[in-house]
Design a protein around this motif. Sequence first.
Motif, PDB file in Angstrom:
ATOM      1  N   UNK A 122       0.839  -1.185   0.000  1.00 13.54           N
ATOM      2  CA  UNK A 122       0.000   0.000   0.000  1.00 13.54           C
ATOM      3  C   UNK A 122       0.881   1.244   0.000  1.00 13.54           C
ATOM      4  N   UNK A 123       0.406   2.247  -0.682  1.00 14.47           N
ATOM      5  CA  UNK A 123       1.079   3.546  -0.708  1.00 14.47           C
ATOM      6  C   UNK A 123       0.623   4.341   0.509  1.00 14.47           C
ATOM      7  N   UNK A 124       1.557   5.094   1.089  1.00 12.16           N
ATOM      8  CA  UNK A 124       1.269   5.890   2.294  1.00 12.16           C
ATOM      9  C   UNK A 124       1.604   7.349   2.051  1.00 12.16           C
ATOM     10  N   UNK A 125       0.785   8.226   2.607  1.00 14.88           N
ATOM     11  CA  UNK A 125       1.113   9.652   2.592  1.00 14.88           C
ATOM     12  C   UNK A 125       0.473  10.282   3.810  1.00 14.88           C
ATOM     13  N   UNK A 126       1.210  11.165   4.450  1.00 16.36           N
ATOM     14  CA  UNK A 126       0.742  11.767   5.681  1.00 16.36           C
ATOM     15  C   UNK A 126       0.311  13.203   5.531  1.00 16.36           C
ATOM     16  N   UNK A 127      -0.522  13.645   6.457  1.00 23.64           N
ATOM     17  CA  UNK A 127      -0.896  15.043   6.614  1.00 23.64           C
ATOM     18  C   UNK A 127      -0.555  15.395   8.053  1.00 23.64           C
ATOM     19  N   UNK A 128       0.343  16.360   8.207  1.00 23.42           N
ATOM     20  CA  UNK A 128       0.783  16.764   9.541  1.00 23.42           C
ATOM     21  C   UNK A 128       0.579  18.264   9.710  1.00 23.42           C
ATOM     22  N   UNK A 129       0.738  18.714  10.922  1.00 22.93           N
ATOM     23  CA  UNK A 129       0.615  20.131  11.245  1.00 22.93           C
ATOM     24  C   UNK A 129       0.277  20.266  12.710  1.00 22.93           C
ATOM     25  N   UNK A 130       0.402  21.479  13.202  1.00 22.38           N
ATOM     26  CA  UNK A 130       0.073  21.741  14.594  1.00 22.38           C
ATOM     27  C   UNK A 130      -1.434  21.828  14.756  1.00 22.38           C
ATOM     28  N   UNK A 131      -1.907  21.877  15.982  1.00 20.96           N
ATOM     29  CA  UNK A 131      -3.337  21.970  16.293  1.00 20.96           C
ATOM     30  C   UNK A 131      -3.959  23.154  15.548  1.00 20.96           C
ATOM     31  N   UNK A 132      -5.148  22.931  15.005  1.00 18.63           N
ATOM     32  CA  UNK A 132      -5.922  23.943  14.276  1.00 18.63           C
ATOM     33  C   UNK A 132      -5.278  24.412  12.973  1.00 18.63           C
ATOM     34  N   UNK A 133      -4.389  23.588  12.420  1.00 18.49           N
ATOM     35  CA  UNK A 133      -3.733  23.949  11.165  1.00 18.49           C
ATOM     36  C   UNK A 133      -4.575  23.572   9.951  1.00 18.49           C
ATOM     37  N   UNK A 134      -5.611  22.779  10.137  1.00 18.56           N
ATOM     38  CA  UNK A 134      -6.455  22.377   9.020  1.00 18.56           C
ATOM     39  C   UNK A 134      -6.227  20.960   8.544  1.00 18.56           C
ATOM     40  N   UNK A 135      -5.592  20.136   9.377  1.00 19.06           N
ATOM     41  CA  UNK A 135      -5.279  18.748   8.977  1.00 19.06           C
ATOM     42  C   UNK A 135      -6.532  17.936   8.667  1.00 19.06           C
ATOM     43  N   UNK A 136      -7.487  17.946   9.565  1.00 20.89           N
ATOM     44  CA  UNK A 136      -8.660  17.091   9.398  1.00 20.89           C
ATOM     45  C   UNK A 136      -9.496  17.531   8.205  1.00 20.89           C
ATOM     46  N   UNK A 137      -9.674  18.816   8.015  1.00 17.81           N
ATOM     47  CA  UNK A 137     -10.407  19.301   6.842  1.00 17.81           C
ATOM     48  C   UNK A 137      -9.699  18.913   5.555  1.00 17.81           C
ATOM     49  N   UNK A 138      -8.376  19.044   5.537  1.00 21.63           N
ATOM     50  CA  UNK A 138      -7.609  18.644   4.359  1.00 21.63           C
ATOM     51  C   UNK A 138      -7.737  17.145   4.121  1.00 21.63           C
ATOM     52  N   UNK A 139      -7.629  16.356   5.175  1.00 19.24           N
ATOM     53  CA  UNK A 139      -7.800  14.902   5.043  1.00 19.24           C
ATOM     54  C   UNK A 139      -9.165  14.577   4.438  1.00 19.24           C
ATOM     55  N   UNK A 140     -10.206  15.181   4.967  1.00 17.36           N
ATOM     56  CA  UNK A 140     -11.564  14.918   4.488  1.00 17.36           C
ATOM     57  C   UNK A 140     -11.678  15.257   3.001  1.00 17.36           C
ATOM     58  N   UNK A 141     -11.161  16.419   2.612  1.00 19.30           N
ATOM     59  CA  UNK A 141     -11.239  16.826   1.206  1.00 19.30           C
ATOM     60  C   UNK A 141     -10.399  15.912   0.314  1.00 19.30           C
TER      61      UNK A 141
END
Length: 163
Positions: free
Chosen positions: A1-20
């Motif tokens: 499987x291919x892997x790619x991460x989304x990181x950032x500090x709290x309230x940086x927009x990680x979850x919204x970016x993941x969802x999109x």
Amino acid sequence: MKLYGVVGWKNAGKTGLMERLVTEITGRGLRVSTVKHAHHSFDVDHEGKDSHRHRVAGATEVMLASRNRFALMHELRAEAEPTLEALLARLSPVDLVLIEGYKRDVHPKVEAHRAETGNPLIAPEDPTVRAVASDVPLHIDRPVFDLNDTSAIADFILAEVGL
């Protein structure tokens, strides 16, 4: 499987970016799973429900299943937190696994950044951060995408992993 991460500090927009990204990439016909690291305790069932009663009684694993989905809850009890590698081994095969958090692991990542949080960028100190998705222009040695340009970020990630 291919892997790619989304990181950032709290309230940086990680979850919204993941969802999109999940919406965008699955819309292109690829199968995507996600892993989300939590820095706090959490529960997926509720007191009084049968599955909760099973866990409280001492079950190591409780699988809750219906015709629409299943969830496997594994109580760590005295075990250490599992590594990302161990968790990935439990996933069914898909085209891409997007990982939210796990910023210290060595898979490639895009950093979500919002200037209003006042947090410094992770990218300058971390070569595994391959690009930044930001709400303001940045001048760094990696590609910078508009935080809301999901299509361009998805294009970048898919090219990076060869999909």
